[in-house]
Design a protein around this motif. Sequence first.
Motif, PDB file in Angstrom:
ATOM      1  N   ASP A 243      17.783  52.001  14.599  1.00  0.00           N
ATOM      2  CA  ASP A 243      17.263  50.699  14.161  1.00  0.00           C
ATOM      3  C   ASP A 243      16.322  50.104  15.206  1.00  0.00           C
ATOM      4  OD1 ASP A 243      18.761  50.935  11.868  1.00  0.00           O
ATOM      5  OD2 ASP A 243      20.430  49.711  12.613  1.00  0.00           O
ATOM      6  N   LEU A 244      16.716  50.216  16.484  1.00  0.00           N
ATOM      7  CA  LEU A 244      15.902  49.648  17.573  1.00  0.00           C
ATOM      8  C   LEU A 244      14.536  50.323  17.650  1.00  0.00           C
ATOM      9  CD1 LEU A 244      15.663  47.871  20.180  1.00  0.00           C
ATOM     10  CD2 LEU A 244      16.602  49.841  21.422  1.00  0.00           C
ATOM     11  N   THR A 245      14.510  51.648  17.578  1.00  0.00           N
ATOM     12  CA  THR A 245      13.241  52.374  17.728  1.00  0.00           C
ATOM     13  C   THR A 245      12.325  52.165  16.522  1.00  0.00           C
ATOM     14  OG1 THR A 245      14.378  54.377  16.912  1.00  0.00           O
ATOM     15  CG2 THR A 245      14.136  54.130  19.297  1.00  0.00           C
ATOM     16  N   ILE A 246      12.901  52.121  15.334  1.00  0.00           N
ATOM     17  CA  ILE A 246      12.082  51.866  14.140  1.00  0.00           C
ATOM     18  C   ILE A 246      11.546  50.435  14.168  1.00  0.00           C
ATOM     19  CG2 ILE A 246      12.141  51.605  11.630  1.00  0.00           C
ATOM     20  CD1 ILE A 246      14.047  53.972  11.518  1.00  0.00           C
ATOM     21  N   LYS A 251       7.145  46.507  15.236  1.00  0.00           N
ATOM     22  CA  LYS A 251       6.626  45.408  16.054  1.00  0.00           C
ATOM     23  C   LYS A 251       5.263  45.761  16.644  1.00  0.00           C
ATOM     24  CE  LYS A 251      10.976  43.221  17.517  1.00  0.00           C
ATOM     25  NZ  LYS A 251      10.675  41.845  17.086  1.00  0.00           N
ATOM     26  N   ILE A 252       5.111  47.013  17.043  1.00  0.00           N
ATOM     27  CA  ILE A 252       3.823  47.466  17.577  1.00  0.00           C
ATOM     28  C   ILE A 252       2.748  47.371  16.499  1.00  0.00           C
ATOM     29  CG2 ILE A 252       2.598  49.624  18.120  1.00  0.00           C
ATOM     30  CD1 ILE A 252       3.584  48.410  20.580  1.00  0.00           C
ATOM     31  N   LYS A 253       3.066  47.850  15.311  1.00  0.00           N
ATOM     32  CA  LYS A 253       2.085  47.840  14.217  1.00  0.00           C
ATOM     33  C   LYS A 253       1.665  46.431  13.833  1.00  0.00           C
ATOM     34  CE  LYS A 253       3.706  52.213  12.250  1.00  0.00           C
ATOM     35  NZ  LYS A 253       4.458  52.861  11.138  1.00  0.00           N
ATOM     36  N   SER A 254       2.593  45.494  13.984  1.00  0.00           N
ATOM     37  CA  SER A 254       2.277  44.104  13.612  1.00  0.00           C
ATOM     38  C   SER A 254       1.780  43.285  14.804  1.00  0.00           C
ATOM     39  CB  SER A 254       3.512  43.435  13.009  1.00  0.00           C
ATOM     40  OG  SER A 254       4.584  43.414  13.922  1.00  0.00           O
ATOM     41  N   GLY A 255       1.621  43.936  15.975  1.00  0.00           N
ATOM     42  CA  GLY A 255       1.081  43.248  17.148  1.00  0.00           C
ATOM     43  C   GLY A 255       2.047  42.322  17.842  1.00  0.00           C
ATOM     44  N   LYS A 256       3.347  42.512  17.631  1.00  0.00           N
ATOM     45  CA  LYS A 256       4.343  41.634  18.249  1.00  0.00           C
ATOM     46  C   LYS A 256       4.788  42.113  19.632  1.00  0.00           C
ATOM     47  CE  LYS A 256       6.126  39.888  13.859  1.00  0.00           C
ATOM     48  NZ  LYS A 256       7.306  39.774  12.955  1.00  0.00           N
ATOM     49  N   ILE A 257       4.370  43.315  20.000  1.00  0.00           N
ATOM     50  CA  ILE A 257       4.635  43.841  21.339  1.00  0.00           C
ATOM     51  C   ILE A 257       3.297  44.239  21.945  1.00  0.00           C
ATOM     52  CG2 ILE A 257       5.864  45.586  22.706  1.00  0.00           C
ATOM     53  CD1 ILE A 257       7.737  46.010  20.385  1.00  0.00           C
ATOM     54  N   ASN A 258       3.166  44.080  23.253  1.00  0.00           N
ATOM     55  CA  ASN A 258       1.924  44.438  23.926  1.00  0.00           C
ATOM     56  C   ASN A 258       1.648  45.931  23.766  1.00  0.00           C
ATOM     57  OD1 ASN A 258       0.041  45.209  26.128  1.00  0.00           O
ATOM     58  ND2 ASN A 258       0.253  43.058  26.694  1.00  0.00           N
ATOM     59  N   THR A 259       0.614  46.248  23.011  1.00  0.00           N
ATOM     60  CA  THR A 259       0.306  47.648  22.702  1.00  0.00           C
ATOM     61  C   THR A 259      -0.179  48.428  23.923  1.00  0.00           C
ATOM     62  OG1 THR A 259      -1.918  46.985  22.011  1.00  0.00           O
ATOM     63  CG2 THR A 259      -0.248  47.155  20.298  1.00  0.00           C
ATOM     64  N   PHE A 260      -0.659  47.709  24.934  1.00  0.00           N
ATOM     65  CA  PHE A 260      -1.154  48.376  26.136  1.00  0.00           C
ATOM     66  C   PHE A 260      -0.009  48.752  27.085  1.00  0.00           C
ATOM     67  CE2 PHE A 260      -4.505  45.456  24.695  1.00  0.00           C
ATOM     68  CZ  PHE A 260      -5.523  46.373  24.455  1.00  0.00           C
ATOM     69  N   ARG A 261       1.106  48.046  26.975  1.00  0.00           N
ATOM     70  CA  ARG A 261       2.212  48.260  27.904  1.00  0.00           C
ATOM     71  C   ARG A 261       3.323  49.134  27.321  1.00  0.00           C
ATOM     72  NH1 ARG A 261       3.089  44.155  31.688  1.00  0.00           N
ATOM     73  NH2 ARG A 261       4.827  45.437  32.408  1.00  0.00           N
ATOM     74  N   PHE A 262       3.573  49.011  26.043  1.00  0.00           N
ATOM     75  CA  PHE A 262       4.730  49.690  25.458  1.00  0.00           C
ATOM     76  C   PHE A 262       4.491  51.194  25.364  1.00  0.00           C
ATOM     77  CE2 PHE A 262       7.425  50.874  21.717  1.00  0.00           C
ATOM     78  CZ  PHE A 262       8.648  50.600  22.311  1.00  0.00           C
ATOM     79  N   ASN A 263       5.469  51.973  25.801  1.00  0.00           N
ATOM     80  CA  ASN A 263       5.377  53.434  25.793  1.00  0.00           C
ATOM     81  C   ASN A 263       5.780  53.964  24.418  1.00  0.00           C
ATOM     82  OD1 ASN A 263       5.526  56.206  26.214  1.00  0.00           O
ATOM     83  ND2 ASN A 263       6.382  56.000  28.261  1.00  0.00           N
ATOM     84  N   ARG A 264       4.791  54.126  23.556  1.00  0.00           N
ATOM     85  CA  ARG A 264       5.081  54.528  22.176  1.00  0.00           C
ATOM     86  C   ARG A 264       5.586  55.966  22.094  1.00  0.00           C
ATOM     87  NH1 ARG A 264       0.984  52.720  17.574  1.00  0.00           N
ATOM     88  NH2 ARG A 264       2.878  53.169  16.394  1.00  0.00           N
ATOM     89  N   LEU A 265       5.075  56.839  22.952  1.00  0.00           N
ATOM     90  CA  LEU A 265       5.543  58.227  22.909  1.00  0.00           C
ATOM     91  C   LEU A 265       7.023  58.318  23.286  1.00  0.00           C
ATOM     92  CD1 LEU A 265       2.593  60.343  24.369  1.00  0.00           C
ATOM     93  CD2 LEU A 265       3.366  60.183  22.006  1.00  0.00           C
ATOM     94  N   PHE A 266       7.421  57.541  24.293  1.00  0.00           N
ATOM     95  CA  PHE A 266       8.831  57.516  24.673  1.00  0.00           C
ATOM     96  C   PHE A 266       9.672  56.980  23.517  1.00  0.00           C
ATOM     97  CE2 PHE A 266      12.451  55.057  26.239  1.00  0.00           C
ATOM     98  CZ  PHE A 266      13.149  56.037  26.933  1.00  0.00           C
ATOM     99  N   ASN A 267       9.193  55.936  22.863  1.00  0.00           N
ATOM    100  CA  ASN A 267       9.932  55.357  21.735  1.00  0.00           C
ATOM    101  C   ASN A 267      10.081  56.370  20.611  1.00  0.00           C
ATOM    102  OD1 ASN A 267      11.119  52.851  20.444  1.00  0.00           O
ATOM    103  ND2 ASN A 267       9.524  53.334  18.955  1.00  0.00           N
ATOM    104  N   LYS A 268       9.018  57.133  20.360  1.00  0.00           N
ATOM    105  CA  LYS A 268       9.090  58.132  19.293  1.00  0.00           C
ATOM    106  C   LYS A 268      10.039  59.270  19.654  1.00  0.00           C
ATOM    107  CE  LYS A 268       4.621  56.924  17.416  1.00  0.00           C
ATOM    108  NZ  LYS A 268       3.176  57.131  17.415  1.00  0.00           N
ATOM    109  N   PHE A 269      10.062  59.624  20.931  1.00  0.00           N
ATOM    110  CA  PHE A 269      11.016  60.637  21.381  1.00  0.00           C
ATOM    111  C   PHE A 269      12.448  60.141  21.141  1.00  0.00           C
ATOM    112  CE2 PHE A 269      13.804  62.584  24.470  1.00  0.00           C
ATOM    113  CZ  PHE A 269      13.429  63.921  24.431  1.00  0.00           C
ATOM    114  N   GLU A 270      12.720  58.896  21.525  1.00  0.00           N
ATOM    115  CA  GLU A 270      14.046  58.318  21.319  1.00  0.00           C
ATOM    116  C   GLU A 270      14.365  58.184  19.838  1.00  0.00           C
ATOM    117  OE1 GLU A 270      16.582  57.354  23.277  1.00  0.00           O
ATOM    118  OE2 GLU A 270      15.595  58.173  25.046  1.00  0.00           O
TER     119      GLU A 270
END
Length: 493
Positions: A243-246, A251-270
């Motif tokens: 639930d957290l990773t999805i 949140k990234i897609k809707s711009g609610k998290i800083n897209t420059f800082r958040f590690n999306r690859l790590f999130n996808k791995f998790e």
Amino acid sequence: MNEIKVLAELSKHIVNNSSSGLSELKQGKESTLLKNTLNNVYNNDYVASKDLYGTNPNDVRYKMLKVRLKKKLYNNLFFVDFDKYKVGKVHQAELECIKLLHHAHALLRLNELDLVLYLVGKVKKVAIKYEFNNCLIDATELELTCYTESGNYKDFKSCRDDLSRLLKIKLYEREAQTIYQSLKLNAKRSVKLRKSQITTFGSDLKRLYDIYCMIDSFEAFNAYYRASLIYNEMLGNFEAIVDLTIESENKIKSGKINTFRFNRLFNKFELIYSHLRARKLNSGLHYASEYLHELKENTPNWYAYLENYFLLAVHSAKYELASSILQRVQNSSNYLKLSAAAKERWSLYEAYNLLLSETDGACLSGKNPFLIYLPEYSKDKQGFNVAILILQFVYFLKKKETEALLYRIESLKKYILTHLKDSFSLRSKTFLRLLILTVTEDFDADSSRKKGQKLYHRLSEAPTPGDAYAEIEIVPYEHLWEHILVILENEYK
């Protein structure tokens, strides 16, 4: 000596040799010390001082030589090309802000207020983009000093209000960071201590979420996100991590998290890993296929990602897909460069894939999947000991080496009593008892199935343990049990 060696290694990657202090080194003793340290000629101070001055490390001349060289090497850090170290755009941007702030502080001491404000403006532009609040606070304080000295009350007042707001955010961010760091540190302690602090961890996580809701900054979110991963892995609550990773992806897609800082690859791995552990196999396979193209092939992250993709395929009984993933890894250009531990894991995967995908029943019975020797369990293979024991058992079962299996019963019983005493080992303990049952029932398929029903039910009902404690199930034990019963039916009639 180690300090000089580390700094000397960094000196290999400077942007402009003529701009750095090292361009001043000619053929003197500083140059000799630097060169011979890099080439491992000088492994310690005794060797270096003896060669350079014919004396010992306490010689004042040698001490001063080291001081001069280290000063130049530290100054050289300003010119290091961090692209060579693949630190990422975020860290490069932060280093750029720090460098500009250093220049601004120097110019402030020279009372060059206009230049300070110019540099501060550049810092704030980058810092706002990446939410570097530390840099923003430093830049804003420099602005306040400049406006104070120039008598600009209007800008001073606006700047003061900005600083007050930033300091309040920073106060909460520091609290969030402290909570996260404490939780991470405690998670590395013994299993007994971790279990005793689970309740405290839960209240800490709630506080992190409250802070994030209050200030809505990236640092607060990241502390909550990372702490949530640690906490839920300890509990074995992989549903919560799914639930957290999805939610984080959304949140990234809707711009609610800083897209420059958040590690999306790590999130996808998790995200993929948590789907595997939560047994959400179909959706996990969907995500694994969808995100695979985003990873650079033949990198460590790519291999780690494919491990989870492979396990998702095996747990879904999609053995053709598992075989294709395995083949892709083994044919990759960097496979032979993997660590010994990583290659051993893939060897285990290959053996299990061979076991499950065989059609004529002769594959494992006629050939050792490890060519010469089966691996032995040890502390070095923590997390795979049960997987190795099971593979050894099935290997001897297919070869119909009943004496070896009778001998292994005592080893399995001893392993259960010694290593599988905790509740989080319930699935592994139950499955090993099923293996023992096949031997005590004289390899009779019907009798093993009937008398193993109670154990099988207990296995199916056992919860998935947390990652910090669990042995790895390369193949779900339920699938392996059915496969073993087939072997008994075909080979022990």
